[in-house]
Design a protein around this motif. Structure first.
Motif, PDB file in Angstrom:
ATOM      1  N   ASP A 190       0.865  -1.193   0.000  1.00 53.85           N
ATOM      2  CA  ASP A 190       0.000   0.000   0.000  1.00 53.85           C
ATOM      3  C   ASP A 190       0.899   1.240   0.000  1.00 53.85           C
ATOM      4  OD1 ASP A 190      -1.853   1.993   0.370  1.00 53.85           O
ATOM      5  OD2 ASP A 190      -2.916   1.002   2.018  1.00 53.85           O
ATOM      6  N   PRO A 191       1.438   1.601  -1.165  1.00 50.64           N
ATOM      7  CA  PRO A 191       2.386   2.718  -1.214  1.00 50.64           C
ATOM      8  C   PRO A 191       1.783   4.045  -0.776  1.00 50.64           C
ATOM      9  CG  PRO A 191       1.776   1.972  -3.422  1.00 50.64           C
ATOM     10  CD  PRO A 191       1.254   0.961  -2.469  1.00 50.64           C
ATOM     11  N   GLU A 192       0.487   4.240  -0.980  1.00 53.42           N
ATOM     12  CA  GLU A 192      -0.128   5.503  -0.564  1.00 53.42           C
ATOM     13  C   GLU A 192      -0.108   5.642   0.953  1.00 53.42           C
ATOM     14  OE1 GLU A 192      -3.971   6.150  -2.186  1.00 53.42           O
ATOM     15  OE2 GLU A 192      -3.301   6.014  -4.281  1.00 53.42           O
ATOM     16  N   ARG A 193      -0.454   4.586   1.649  1.00 51.24           N
ATOM     17  CA  ARG A 193      -0.441   4.631   3.117  1.00 51.24           C
ATOM     18  C   ARG A 193       0.980   4.837   3.640  1.00 51.24           C
ATOM     19  NH1 ARG A 193      -1.224  -0.285   7.113  1.00 51.24           N
ATOM     20  NH2 ARG A 193      -1.098   0.820   9.088  1.00 51.24           N
ATOM     21  N   LEU A 194       1.933   4.140   3.033  1.00 56.24           N
ATOM     22  CA  LEU A 194       3.318   4.291   3.456  1.00 56.24           C
ATOM     23  C   LEU A 194       3.795   5.720   3.204  1.00 56.24           C
ATOM     24  CD1 LEU A 194       5.558   2.548   4.698  1.00 56.24           C
ATOM     25  CD2 LEU A 194       6.360   2.071   2.376  1.00 56.24           C
ATOM     26  N   GLY A 195       3.361   6.288   2.105  1.00 60.97           N
ATOM     27  CA  GLY A 195       3.718   7.678   1.811  1.00 60.97           C
ATOM     28  C   GLY A 195       3.165   8.641   2.846  1.00 60.97           C
ATOM     29  N   ARG A 196       1.941   8.378   3.308  1.00 56.56           N
ATOM     30  CA  ARG A 196       1.356   9.246   4.341  1.00 56.56           C
ATOM     31  C   ARG A 196       2.163   9.164   5.632  1.00 56.56           C
ATOM     32  NH1 ARG A 196      -3.484   7.147   2.139  1.00 56.56           N
ATOM     33  NH2 ARG A 196      -3.758   5.676   3.868  1.00 56.56           N
ATOM     34  N   LEU A 197       2.637   7.966   5.966  1.00 56.28           N
ATOM     35  CA  LEU A 197       3.463   7.815   7.163  1.00 56.28           C
ATOM     36  C   LEU A 197       4.769   8.598   7.032  1.00 56.28           C
ATOM     37  CD1 LEU A 197       2.957   4.000   7.860  1.00 56.28           C
ATOM     38  CD2 LEU A 197       2.201   5.873   9.326  1.00 56.28           C
ATOM     39  N   ARG A 198       5.368   8.545   5.862  1.00 53.94           N
ATOM     40  CA  ARG A 198       6.587   9.313   5.635  1.00 53.94           C
ATOM     41  C   ARG A 198       6.328  10.809   5.812  1.00 53.94           C
ATOM     42  NH1 ARG A 198      11.258   7.390   3.456  1.00 53.94           N
ATOM     43  NH2 ARG A 198      11.310   5.252   2.660  1.00 53.94           N
ATOM     44  N   ARG A 199       5.192  11.276   5.277  1.00 51.25           N
ATOM     45  CA  ARG A 199       4.880  12.707   5.384  1.00 51.25           C
ATOM     46  C   ARG A 199       4.641  13.115   6.832  1.00 51.25           C
ATOM     47  NH1 ARG A 199       2.445  11.367   0.453  1.00 51.25           N
ATOM     48  NH2 ARG A 199       0.405  10.993   1.396  1.00 51.25           N
ATOM     49  N   ARG A 200       4.078  12.200   7.624  1.00 51.73           N
ATOM     50  CA  ARG A 200       3.865  12.513   9.041  1.00 51.73           C
ATOM     51  C   ARG A 200       5.185  12.591   9.806  1.00 51.73           C
ATOM     52  NH1 ARG A 200      -0.493   8.189  10.758  1.00 51.73           N
ATOM     53  NH2 ARG A 200       0.076   8.903  12.865  1.00 51.73           N
ATOM     54  N   LEU A 201       6.209  11.925   9.291  1.00 53.05           N
ATOM     55  CA  LEU A 201       7.527  12.011   9.931  1.00 53.05           C
ATOM     56  C   LEU A 201       8.237  13.314   9.610  1.00 53.05           C
ATOM     57  CD1 LEU A 201       9.041   8.415   9.575  1.00 53.05           C
ATOM     58  CD2 LEU A 201       8.739   9.697  11.694  1.00 53.05           C
ATOM     59  N   ALA A 202       7.699  14.076   8.666  1.00 56.12           N
ATOM     60  CA  ALA A 202       8.375  15.309   8.251  1.00 56.12           C
ATOM     61  C   ALA A 202       8.490  16.314   9.385  1.00 56.12           C
ATOM     62  CB  ALA A 202       7.646  15.927   7.057  1.00 56.12           C
ATOM     63  N   ASP A 203       7.518  16.325  10.325  1.00 54.73           N
ATOM     64  CA  ASP A 203       7.578  17.276  11.444  1.00 54.73           C
ATOM     65  C   ASP A 203       8.093  16.623  12.719  1.00 54.73           C
ATOM     66  OD1 ASP A 203       5.436  15.670  12.067  1.00 54.73           O
ATOM     67  OD2 ASP A 203       4.144  17.327  12.740  1.00 54.73           O
ATOM     68  N   ARG A 204       8.944  15.605  12.573  1.00 57.92           N
ATOM     69  CA  ARG A 204       9.405  14.820  13.717  1.00 57.92           C
ATOM     70  C   ARG A 204      10.144  15.654  14.758  1.00 57.92           C
ATOM     71  NH1 ARG A 204      11.644  13.894   9.054  1.00 57.92           N
ATOM     72  NH2 ARG A 204      13.888  14.017   8.677  1.00 57.92           N
ATOM     73  N   SER A 205      10.849  16.728  14.354  1.00 59.49           N
ATOM     74  CA  SER A 205      11.610  17.513  15.321  1.00 59.49           C
ATOM     75  C   SER A 205      10.716  18.267  16.291  1.00 59.49           C
ATOM     76  CB  SER A 205      12.540  18.495  14.603  1.00 59.49           C
ATOM     77  OG  SER A 205      11.799  19.375  13.795  1.00 59.49           O
ATOM     78  N   ALA A 206       9.421  18.398  15.958  1.00 63.47           N
ATOM     79  CA  ALA A 206       8.490  19.076  16.864  1.00 63.47           C
ATOM     80  C   ALA A 206       7.873  18.113  17.871  1.00 63.47           C
ATOM     81  CB  ALA A 206       7.385  19.764  16.056  1.00 63.47           C
ATOM     82  N   LYS A 207       8.080  16.825  17.686  1.00 63.08           N
ATOM     83  CA  LYS A 207       7.485  15.821  18.566  1.00 63.08           C
ATOM     84  C   LYS A 207       8.367  15.603  19.793  1.00 63.08           C
ATOM     85  CE  LYS A 207       4.187  14.898  15.566  1.00 63.08           C
ATOM     86  NZ  LYS A 207       2.792  15.272  15.832  1.00 63.08           N
ATOM     87  N   PRO A 208       7.786  15.100  20.885  1.00 59.79           N
ATOM     88  CA  PRO A 208       8.571  14.912  22.114  1.00 59.79           C
ATOM     89  C   PRO A 208       9.822  14.054  21.932  1.00 59.79           C
ATOM     90  CG  PRO A 208       6.233  14.696  22.579  1.00 59.79           C
ATOM     91  CD  PRO A 208       6.352  14.802  21.089  1.00 59.79           C
ATOM     92  N   ALA A 209       9.736  13.050  21.066  1.00 55.89           N
ATOM     93  CA  ALA A 209      10.873  12.139  20.924  1.00 55.89           C
ATOM     94  C   ALA A 209      12.119  12.818  20.387  1.00 55.89           C
ATOM     95  CB  ALA A 209      10.487  10.967  20.017  1.00 55.89           C
ATOM     96  N   PHE A 210      11.957  13.894  19.619  1.00 55.47           N
ATOM     97  CA  PHE A 210      13.106  14.554  19.007  1.00 55.47           C
ATOM     98  C   PHE A 210      13.234  16.023  19.394  1.00 55.47           C
ATOM     99  CE2 PHE A 210      12.680  11.023  15.850  1.00 55.47           C
ATOM    100  CZ  PHE A 210      13.939  10.468  16.052  1.00 55.47           C
ATOM    101  N   ASN A 211      12.598  16.424  20.473  1.00 55.70           N
ATOM    102  CA  ASN A 211      12.732  17.792  20.962  1.00 55.70           C
ATOM    103  C   ASN A 211      13.783  17.780  22.074  1.00 55.70           C
ATOM    104  OD1 ASN A 211      12.478  20.318  22.189  1.00 55.70           O
ATOM    105  ND2 ASN A 211      10.288  20.448  21.759  1.00 55.70           N
TER     106      ASN A 211
END
Length: 666
Positions: free
Chosen positions: A606-627
């Motif tokens: 399901d490349p579309e779903r996987l692509g959405r997951l990648r796009r959600r990782l784009a703002d990872r620096s704002a999340k608690p794990a990477f702040n």
């Protein structure tokens, strides 16, 4: 009725013949009649020592010394007992007293050398072993013990030569075969370590830590033949109170926290028991900055420092003075330079004995000493065993309990260490509000992306990857991966190349499961920026179990690569899940291998779903794990809470740090 002399002669004959039960009975009879019989006191102590009844042996040797302070044999025997009881300072004194009386006793030099080894005074240890060998050039035990010193000094070729010299003299010395395996493991030659450990097991399968050492080297080489039987034997040993595995290697295998705790407690009691030392004074309540000491052997380009360096840079130096106590070396890397610039001072303790290292730490009046190694890597557990600082904390390098009374806290989050699991940890828990693992949000990713062809990957087809160390790949995990490959046509699995033997073994195992070995692709190690960049060539990171990806999970997600995990039953098996929850990606957390496999196949198709997951990782620096900044404030709140309790006269207690960084004891 036999005279006292006849009774002693009979008991001594029984002792020489190995009839120790008879000898013990008769020596006890003699002592009831004549409590001042020095020969009976010493020989009874030797019998008790041979049975590992060390605490029972000590009073007899004390009594013998009160009667005669000129007996080198008594001092020597007492040294053996004290060494076995985990009291190296006293053992060193007794062996030295024996040598002052009789400097021609090679065994005293050898045993004093082993105590110097325990205290990490390797130069003194080798001098003692050389004195023993001067007296007895064919002393295999002294050669073997010298090999230990050389190995700890990273003089591995010399260590191997000394060990081989010992084996040439005593080819059936199990301890020397064990030592040979240990040295080869230090040299990262697991395929050669395996037969050395195997020979030791043939000679003496009950040597402490031997089975676990063999198992870990087999896992590093992905040589799974016989591992199931080894694992079962280790589980049985641990349940019976026999220490057959060291805790770090066992973390890669164990599936229950009870087993991990039992292993840690046994290891700690055998190798690093608490050692009485003068109390270290707490800093007064009105004191200024809190002094934090981080102790590690890896302040360089290594996983622990790659995670922590950003935190060191973000510490509030108006409130904290940060000192790095380095048990490793300066590799000249960018990471090392960043650490040096971030901390108040780096203190080299690698060449110091444990007492000298403790003196260096206490001289800086450290309030909180953070153990970044646990039982992993270039650790200095002996320093913590002597209570080098008022508060001692287990964090980051070892994801589990150390089983040590002198470790006050373990830092965690509620995913990796739920409150319901507290009973399996000897430390009090300090819970951070988000993710427990430090991360560096300044970690550089190379701008150039290698082509798939440059990575040995096919231009078309789905690329699963896992860059975890080889020892984390269990046969059961590999079975799962092969089922996933079989279900996704044209897919490949991209793995880290740990060793030629591991590559060959994994390819053979793939073929045995009906998968073309060509579908396994191996990646050489690269500098971190380039390694992070090549993640762009992959489609999905497949995690391992029972030991998850930790730094490698952070790497993959920081590089924008989705990661799929299966949440385990141990701290080490829940790290990736915690990371994903703190990136708002809970759908990538599964709880069974069957669900893990279904999700891997679903994402691959399901490349579309996987692509959405990648796009959600784009703002990872704002999340608690990477702040990194927010994380550091929470970590500092933990340190404040620990110190406030301690300065108020309270014992360590479980702590929970809310997101607003206010501490609350529970």
């Amino acid at each position: 009725m036999a005279s006292a002399a006849e009774l002693f002669q009979g008991a001594f004959a029984a002792f020489q013949q190995g009839r120790l039960d008879v000898a013990e009975r008769d020596f006890r009879k003699i002592l009831r009649k004549d409590p001042k019989n020095i020969g009976a006191l010493n020989l009874l102590a030797i019998i008790l020592l041979s049975r590992q009844q060390h605490s029972e042996a000590e009073p007899h040797l004390k009594a013998a010394l009160r009667l005669d302070t000129k007996s080198d044999a008594t001092f020597y025997n007492y040294g053996l007992v004290l060494k076995a009881l985990g009291r190296p300072d006293e053992a060193l004194q007794r062996f030295s007293q024996a040598l002052a009386i009789n400097p021609a006793h090679a065994e005293s030099w050898n045993n004093r050398g082993t105590v110097h080894n325990e205290l990490r005074d390797y130069a003194a240890a080798m001098a003692d072993f050389d004195r023993a060998l001067a007296l007895n050039p064919r002393y295999a035990g002294a050669l073997f013990n010298k090999a230990k010193s050389l190995a700890e000094l990273r003089r591995h070729d010399e260590a191997l030569a000394a060990c081989d010299a010992a084996l040439a003299l005593a080819p059936d010395l199990a301890e020397a075969w064990f030592g040979r395996g240990f040295i080869l493991s230090r040299m990262r030659r697991p395929a050669e370590a395996v037969p050395a450990f195997g020979r030791a097991i043939q000679l003496n399968p009950d040597l402490p830590l031997l089975k676990g050492s063999l198992l870990h080297q087999k896992m590093l080489a992905c040589d799974w033949q016989g591992t199931a039987a080894l694992i079962a034997a280790i589980e049985n040993d641990l349940a019976a109170g026999r220490l057959s595995a060291e805790p770090f290697g066992w973390q890669g295998i164990a599936t229950t926290e009870r087993s991990l705790q039992r292993c840690a407690v046994l290891y700690n009691a055998a190798r690093y028991p608490a050692i009485a030392a003068p109390a270290v004074a707490a800093t007064p309540i009105a004191a200024g900055k809190i002094r934090i000491g981080y102790l590690a052997g890896e302040f360089r380009q290594q996983a622990t420092s790659l995670l922590l360096v950003g935190v060191l840079e973000q510490h509030d130096t108006s409130q904290f003075e940060i000192t790095a106590f380095d048990n490793g070396f300066d590799d000249g890397s960018d990471t090392r330079r960043r650490i040096r610039a971030a901390v108040h001072d780096i203190v080299d303790i690698a060449g110091l004995s444990d007492p000298a290292a403790i003196a260096a730490i206490r001289a800086r009046r450290i309030d909180v000493l953070v153990n970044l190694n646990g039982y992993f890597g270039e650790h200095r557990t002996g320093v913590f065993a002597r209570r080098a600082a008022p508060l001692q904390v287990n964090y980051l390098g070892f994801p589990g309990t150390l089983g040590a009374s002198y470790m006050d806290y373990i830092i965690a989050d509620r995913h990796v260490l739920p409150e319901s699991r507290r009973a399996f940890y000897s430390e009090k828990v300090a819970w951070l509000p988000d993710f427990y693992q430090a991360n560096d949000d300044r970690k550089v990713i190379a701008t150039a992306t290698p082509s798939r062809a440059q990575g040995g990957l096919p231009e078309q087809g789905f690329v699963f990857c896992c860059f975890n160390n080889a020892y984390k790949i269990t046969p059961e995990m590999f079975d799962s991966w092969m089922r996933i490959l079989a279900a996704v046509e044209g897919s490949v699995l991209w793995l880290l190349e740990d060793s030629a033997e591991a590559v060959a073994n994994l390819r053979r195992e793939a073929a045995a499961r009906g998968v073309d070995p060509v579908r396994l692709v191996f990646a050489a190690r690269l500098p971190v920026p380039e390694h992070l960049a090549r993640h762009r060539c992959a489609d999905l990171f497949l995690d391992t179990l029972p030991y998850n990806a930790h730094t490698t999970a952070s790497d993959a997600l920081w590089a924008g690569l989705p990661l799929l995990t299966c949440q385990g039953e141990t701290f080490a098996g829940r790290v990736a899940a915690s990371l994903l929850y703190n990136l708002d990606l809970p759908e990538l957390v599964t709880t069974t291998i069957a669900a893990y496999e279904r999700e891997a196949v679903a994402l691959a198709t399901d490349p579309e779903r996987l692509g959405r997951l990648r796009r959600r990782l784009a703002d990872r620096s704002a999340k608690p794990a990477f702040n990194t900044r927010a994380f550091t404030r929470h970590l500092e709140a933990v340190f404040h809470a620990m110190v406030e309790r301690q300065r108020a006269g309270l014992a360590p207690g479980h702590l929970s740090i809310p997101r607003q960084a206010e501490s609350m004891a529970i």
